[in-house]
Structures are given as C-alpha cells and as structure tokens.
Design a protein around this motif. Structure first.
Motif, mmCIF file in Angstrom:
data_model
loop_
_atom_site.group_PDB
_atom_site.id
_atom_site.type_symbol
_atom_site.label_atom_id
_atom_site.label_comp_id
_atom_site.label_asym_id
_atom_site.label_seq_id
_atom_site.Cartn_x
_atom_site.Cartn_y
_atom_site.Cartn_z
ATOM 1 N N THR A 185 0.839 -1.200 0.000
ATOM 2 C CA THR A 185 0.000 0.000 0.000
ATOM 3 C C THR A 185 0.873 1.249 0.000
ATOM 4 O OG1 THR A 185 -0.124 0.129 2.418
ATOM 5 C CG2 THR A 185 -1.744 -1.254 1.308
ATOM 6 N N ASP A 186 0.225 2.412 -0.025
ATOM 7 C CA ASP A 186 0.947 3.689 0.023
ATOM 8 C C ASP A 186 1.403 3.932 1.457
ATOM 9 O OD1 ASP A 186 0.069 7.166 -0.621
ATOM 10 O OD2 ASP A 186 1.994 6.141 -0.563
ATOM 11 N N LEU A 187 2.506 3.288 1.826
ATOM 12 C CA LEU A 187 2.949 3.247 3.222
ATOM 13 C C LEU A 187 4.063 4.260 3.473
ATOM 14 C CD1 LEU A 187 2.144 1.449 5.654
ATOM 15 C CD2 LEU A 187 4.109 0.019 5.129
ATOM 16 N N ASN A 188 4.015 4.924 4.617
ATOM 17 C CA ASN A 188 5.103 5.807 5.028
ATOM 18 C C ASN A 188 5.243 5.778 6.538
ATOM 19 O OD1 ASN A 188 3.294 7.857 6.197
ATOM 20 N ND2 ASN A 188 2.749 8.289 4.065
ATOM 21 N N MET A 189 6.281 6.421 7.046
ATOM 22 C CA MET A 189 6.596 6.341 8.466
ATOM 23 C C MET A 189 5.505 6.966 9.331
ATOM 24 S SD MET A 189 10.244 6.995 10.269
ATOM 25 C CE MET A 189 10.328 8.762 10.052
ATOM 26 N N ALA A 190 4.873 8.019 8.818
ATOM 27 C CA ALA A 190 3.807 8.665 9.593
ATOM 28 C C ALA A 190 2.641 7.711 9.833
ATOM 29 C CB ALA A 190 3.326 9.909 8.859
ATOM 30 N N VAL A 191 2.290 6.932 8.815
ATOM 31 C CA VAL A 191 1.184 5.985 8.937
ATOM 32 C C VAL A 191 1.497 4.918 9.986
ATOM 33 C CG1 VAL A 191 -0.116 4.191 7.726
ATOM 34 C CG2 VAL A 191 0.373 6.348 6.578
ATOM 35 N N VAL A 192 2.717 4.372 9.933
ATOM 36 C CA VAL A 192 3.095 3.293 10.851
ATOM 37 C C VAL A 192 3.223 3.810 12.282
ATOM 38 C CG1 VAL A 192 4.784 1.497 11.360
ATOM 39 C CG2 VAL A 192 4.270 2.064 8.985
ATOM 40 N N SER A 193 3.864 4.977 12.455
ATOM 41 C CA SER A 193 4.017 5.523 13.812
ATOM 42 C C SER A 193 2.666 5.850 14.419
ATOM 43 C CB SER A 193 4.907 6.763 13.787
ATOM 44 O OG SER A 193 4.320 7.790 13.006
ATOM 45 N N ASN A 194 1.747 6.323 13.589
ATOM 46 C CA ASN A 194 0.389 6.601 14.080
ATOM 47 C C ASN A 194 -0.330 5.308 14.453
ATOM 48 O OD1 ASN A 194 -1.904 8.439 14.513
ATOM 49 N ND2 ASN A 194 -2.794 7.419 12.745
ATOM 50 N N TYR A 195 -0.088 4.243 13.687
ATOM 51 C CA TYR A 195 -0.744 2.955 13.942
ATOM 52 C C TYR A 195 -0.357 2.386 15.307
ATOM 53 C CZ TYR A 195 -1.780 -2.039 13.505
ATOM 54 O OH TYR A 195 -2.246 -3.310 13.714
ATOM 55 N N ILE A 196 0.909 2.566 15.693
ATOM 56 C CA ILE A 196 1.345 2.030 16.996
ATOM 57 C C ILE A 196 1.324 3.102 18.092
ATOM 58 C CG2 ILE A 196 2.768 0.252 15.909
ATOM 59 C CD1 ILE A 196 5.229 1.953 16.717
ATOM 60 N N SER A 197 0.754 4.276 17.745
ATOM 61 C CA SER A 197 0.590 5.367 18.729
ATOM 62 C C SER A 197 1.925 5.807 19.336
ATOM 63 C CB SER A 197 -0.374 4.945 19.842
ATOM 64 O OG SER A 197 -1.624 4.589 19.313
ATOM 65 N N MET A 198 2.878 6.115 18.457
ATOM 66 C CA MET A 198 4.178 6.600 18.914
ATOM 67 C C MET A 198 4.520 7.876 18.152
ATOM 68 S SD MET A 198 7.935 4.710 18.957
ATOM 69 C CE MET A 198 7.578 3.615 20.335
ATOM 70 N N ASN A 199 5.107 8.831 18.855
ATOM 71 C CA ASN A 199 5.533 10.069 18.227
ATOM 72 C C ASN A 199 6.427 9.792 17.020
ATOM 73 O OD1 ASN A 199 8.152 12.016 18.293
ATOM 74 N ND2 ASN A 199 6.256 13.189 18.441
ATOM 75 N N TYR A 200 6.224 10.566 15.957
ATOM 76 C CA TYR A 200 6.917 10.367 14.687
ATOM 77 C C TYR A 200 8.442 10.346 14.859
ATOM 78 C CZ TYR A 200 8.181 11.364 9.779
ATOM 79 O OH TYR A 200 8.706 11.325 8.523
ATOM 80 N N SER A 201 8.993 11.370 15.528
ATOM 81 C CA SER A 201 10.451 11.468 15.689
ATOM 82 C C SER A 201 10.991 10.349 16.578
ATOM 83 C CB SER A 201 10.821 12.823 16.280
ATOM 84 O OG SER A 201 10.428 13.863 15.417
ATOM 85 N N LEU A 202 10.253 10.055 17.652
ATOM 86 C CA LEU A 202 10.674 8.984 18.556
ATOM 87 C C LEU A 202 10.636 7.633 17.841
ATOM 88 C CD1 LEU A 202 11.534 8.075 21.364
ATOM 89 C CD2 LEU A 202 9.107 7.949 22.004
ATOM 90 N N PHE A 203 9.596 7.436 17.026
ATOM 91 C CA PHE A 203 9.491 6.189 16.267
ATOM 92 C C PHE A 203 10.678 6.040 15.312
ATOM 93 C CE2 PHE A 203 7.605 2.656 14.142
ATOM 94 C CZ PHE A 203 7.924 2.815 12.800
ATOM 95 N N SER A 204 11.034 7.137 14.630
ATOM 96 C CA SER A 204 12.158 7.092 13.687
ATOM 97 C C SER A 204 13.437 6.638 14.384
ATOM 98 C CB SER A 204 12.361 8.478 13.070
ATOM 99 O OG SER A 204 13.501 8.484 12.251
ATOM 100 N N PHE A 205 13.704 7.222 15.546
ATOM 101 C CA PHE A 205 14.911 6.880 16.305
ATOM 102 C C PHE A 205 14.858 5.443 16.817
ATOM 103 C CE2 PHE A 205 18.507 7.344 18.973
ATOM 104 C CZ PHE A 205 18.191 6.790 20.202
ATOM 105 N N THR A 206 13.713 5.065 17.422
ATOM 106 C CA THR A 206 13.577 3.739 18.034
ATOM 107 C C THR A 206 13.593 2.637 16.984
ATOM 108 O OG1 THR A 206 12.208 4.778 19.737
ATOM 109 C CG2 THR A 206 12.190 2.382 19.643
ATOM 110 N N PHE A 207 12.936 2.874 15.852
ATOM 111 C CA PHE A 207 12.885 1.875 14.785
ATOM 112 C C PHE A 207 14.291 1.563 14.268
ATOM 113 C CE2 PHE A 207 10.479 -0.482 11.679
ATOM 114 C CZ PHE A 207 11.315 -0.535 10.570
ATOM 115 N N LYS A 208 15.106 2.600 14.096
ATOM 116 C CA LYS A 208 16.473 2.383 13.611
ATOM 117 C C LYS A 208 17.305 1.627 14.638
ATOM 118 C CE LYS A 208 20.354 4.678 11.400
ATOM 119 N NZ LYS A 208 20.911 5.948 10.877
ATOM 120 N N GLN A 209 17.095 1.951 15.924
ATOM 121 C CA GLN A 209 17.815 1.246 16.982
ATOM 122 C C GLN A 209 17.420 -0.224 17.022
ATOM 123 O OE1 GLN A 209 20.280 2.584 18.248
ATOM 124 N NE2 GLN A 209 19.945 4.247 19.633
#
Length: 481
Positions: free
Chosen positions: A393-417
C-alpha cells in the motif's frame, strides 16, 4: 497534442502518413519521424511523446516490442498501429501491449483524422484532470508552507501528495521579491513557481538545475536554500530560502546561497535554519547537533548578529516543542524545564547556557529511563508486522508511527535502533524481497510486480531494485532462468 512519433521503415509510406496527419484538422505541434523501432525507443526514453503511430514489421525492433517497451514508461504514449492486412493476426498481441487503434494499409485520410481526434480528446481530458489535481496539490503545498498548526501526519500526507506533482529526488528553493518582475521562464519538470506571502515568491527546482535557474535570475536579488534530499523537508527548505532572501535584502547581495553562506560565516548558521530544527534534533535524540546549533546562535547573539529577544523567542519554541513531544518523559521534571523559559532569571547568557547544556546532555537519560524496553520491543514488533502486511500500500513512516501510537520522531529513532536500519531502507528491502519472489515464482510482468509490491511508478521500482540487487528486474529473472 504536443508530440507525435511516426515509426515506419518505408520512406514514401511514412511521408504519406505524415501528410495526412498534417491535414487531419488536429493540431500537432511536432511530428518526429523514425525509420525503425530502435531509433523510436531512443526517442521515447529521451522525451515525452503524446501519440505514437507505428508499423509492425520493422528492422532491429518490431512494433510489438516497441509497444511493449513504451508501456514501461512513466507516461506511455497513446499508440495506433498501421500495418498491412497480412499482419492483422498480430492485432491481439498489439492490443495486449497497450495499442488502442489498429489501422490497415492503405490508410485512408478520414481514418487517420478519426483516430487523431479521439486521441486528442483523451489527452485533453487527461490534461484537464491532471491540472485540476495539481492545482489542489499546490494549494496544499502553500497551506503547509505558510501555516504552522499542522500535525506531523498531515504534514507527511501533504508531502506525499505534492511529491507526485513535484517528483524531485533532490531539490532546492529560491526566493525572490514578488514585486519584482516575474522571471522569464515557464514552469516545467525542472522547476515550479509558488506564490508566497509577505511579498515573497518562490521557485522550487530539481537540484540538478539549481545553477541554471540561478543564472536565469541573475538580475534579481534572491535567497537560495541548501540542497535537500527528503521531500518531508520541503517546508524547511522554503523557510530557509525566505531567510536567505531577507539577508539578501539586508546586505544588498544579489545572491545569498545557504550552502555558501554557512561556509563563509559560521555565526549565521542558526539564524538561517528553520526555527523548529533544533527542537526536531532534540526530539530525534541528535543532541550533539542540537547543542552545536545553539552554541552558534549564542555566539551570534554575543557578537551582535542577533537581538536577545530573538534568542528568547527561539528558546521558547525549542523548549515548549520538546515538552509537548515528550510530555510523559518530562511530566515530573516540568517545573525544572519551565525555569529555562525565563532566561532573564539568570545573571548572564553564559549562566543560562550552562543550565541548557546540562539539560540537553541529560535529556538522553530522561528519555531512556522512561522508555520501558519490553513495551518498546512489542511496539516495534507490531510496527514490523504492520509493514509486512501492508508493504504493497501507500505506506510511510507517519502511517506506521500513528498505527502504533508513537511520536513520529521517537518512532524514527527507536525503529532504527531496533532494526539496525532506517524506515525507508527497511521498507525498500521488504518490497524488493517480495519482488524477487514474484520474479522467480510467477510470470507476472515487471510493471505488474511493481504495482504488487507498492510502487506506483515502475521507473522508481526498477531504480530501487537495481540499487539493492545490482540488477534490473529482467536481468534478475533471466539470471535465475
């Protein structure tokens, strides 16, 4: 219509068809002639073609192959085949490859005219629809750039929509005074004009053509942003260009380019950046970079480059933004953080900055202590499952971070870790992995596979696939065969 490609190996027949097209009553700005399919392919890959008339039996590349290759283009032409009666059995193959009209030789002038009129109507309807959607996208871009109360999800969605109509991989923004005469060039796929506010207008350009646009604007006083590589940074680029234009006004310099400007005067570095960037760096856990920017700004204040009230306003934005993003983390420390808002309760700016430095250095500990590792692991697993389920689907980081109820910037950092790679590369690897399976286990065409794994544009899919595997999809399939 703008361009028509006429492909016919027999010169007299080609000239006759061209004459019929010119006298059809349908305006064609340019007719391009090719005597074989190979040359026609070169033309198709070098420029946009609206309509193609082609023979079937030709040397080097036949009409069926030519039509099939044309369908792989981002915007394929409307195709009509002109061939002899003996070739009529090829009609099915041609229609499978996107051919809309099949004309028999000898061709009648009326038939040519009928096909051209139908094609012209299709092109006009498509262009009107495209322009209507594009207008909405540009209105959204203006809204995003000039208004501040936009959520991260809304920002991401607008960027994704606008990027369809400004598909630059790398871009820069140029700002000039709107009371000046508009530069003498029209919009095209290299640059776009954006009407701004406060007597400032903008041009967003493909970074490859940044110098070309600057040359065309040599008579203007302009501000130029740095080169950006992520369209989510488009708002920052516009703000940076506007700031450069103001400095051009103040210093009476014709061109103030952010890239050169930073290298010439380090003290200006903070002032030319989008005011939210330091807060974003803190929220992304890039604490050293955030602190470095603040130190540059303080140096500018102490040397008289910036007024103290601007420093106070910037610090308020940085601190309040950080508190909003990490309200759970800072809940018990709120009184301590709020003291940082009252800068004049400190004796000097040096005293104040010493406390700020300590706060920023301890911020990583505050965030880390609040994050329960188990809960974070569960959220990351949930995010990965969601990506694997919805990669097409038309997937992006904002959609996924919203799905798991996590702040966008925090999700970016945590996902990479958690995964060892950033979100974009992780999604690319998932999609390419699925594409490999489809290439080896099915007979699906490349354009079908592109759509099946989540790429709207086949060209983008092929580029990504080759970057990761070192092979084009067709080469990958053939090597396995």
């Amino acid at each position: 219509m703008r361009t028509l490609l006429l492909v016919e190996d027999e010169k007299l027949i080609r000239q006759g068809i061209k004459s019929m097209i010119e006298r059809s009553g349908v305006e064609v700005e340019e007719i391009i002639e090719c005597n074989n399919g190979e040359k026609a392919l070169e033309v198709l890959h070098s420029r946009q073609i609206d309509v193609m008339f082609t023979d079937i039996r030709m040397p080097k590349v036949d009409g069926i192959t030519l039509a099939a290759e044309a369908q792989k283009l981002k915007k394929p032409p409307l195709i009509a085949t002109i061939s002899g009666f003996d070739d009529f059995h090829y009609a099915v193959d041609m229609m499978k490859n996107g051919v809309r009209e099949y004309l028999l030789k000898p061709v009648e002038r009326d038939k040519i005219a009928e096909v051209l009129k139908r094609f012209d109507q299709i092109l006009t309807t498509a262009e009107n629809e495209y322009n209507s959607k594009r207008k909405v996208a540009f209105q959204q871009l203006q809204y995003m750039i000039f208004y501040d109360n936009i959520s991260e999800i809304e920002l991401s969605n607008i960027c994704c929509h606008v990027h369809e109509y400004i598909p630059f991989e790398h871009f820069a923004v140029i700002c000039f005074g709107s009371r000046e005469e508009e530069p003498e060039f029209t919009e095209n796929d290299k640059y776009y004009y954006i009407q701004g506010e406060d007597c400032l207008d903008f041009i967003i350009t493909d970074a490859l053509y940044k110098k070309e646009v600057m040359r065309k604007m040599s008579n203007y006083y302009i501000g130029v942003s740095g080169t950006y590589h992520n369209f989510l940074d488009v708002k920052q680029a516009f703000c940076e260009a506007a700031q450069m234009r103001r400095i051009s006004f103040e210093t009476c310099k014709k061109i103030v380019d952010a890239d050169r400007f930073r290298g010439i005067d380090k003290e200006y570095e903070y002032g030319v950046k989008f005011m939210m960037q330091t807060a974003n760096l803190i929220c992304s856990n890039k604490l050293e970079e955030a602190l470095e920017q603040l130190e540059s700004f303080v140096l500018g204040v102490k040397n008289g480059k910036y007024p103290i009230n601007e420093f106070q306003e910037q610090m308020e934005i940085i601190i309040t933004t950080t508190m909003k993003v990490y309200r759970n983390v800072l809940e018990n420390k709120e009184h301590e953080v709020r003291e940082l808002l009252d800068i004049f309760s400190f004796q000097t700016i040096d005293d104040y900055m010493e406390v700020v430095r300590q706060w920023i250095k301890r911020f990583d500990e505050l965030v880390s202590s609040d994050m329960d590792e188990h809960k974070t692991s569960i959220k990351m697993q949930k995010a990965i499952e969601y990506i694997k389920k919805n990669y097409a689907t038309d997937l992006n980081m904002a959609v996924v971070s919203n799905y798991i109820s996590m702040n966008y910037s925090l999700f970016s950092f945590t996902f990479k870790q958690y995964t060892g790679t950033n979100f974009v590369n992780y999604l690319k690897n998932i999609r390419v992995g699925e594409a490999k399976k489809l290439l080896t286990e099915t007979d699906m065409k490349v354009n079908e596979i592109s759509q099946a794994v989540g790429y709207e544009h086949e060209k983008h899919f092929m580029k990504t696939f080759k970057n990761i595997t070192g092979l084009t999809p067709s080469q990958y399939r053939n090597n396995l065969g």
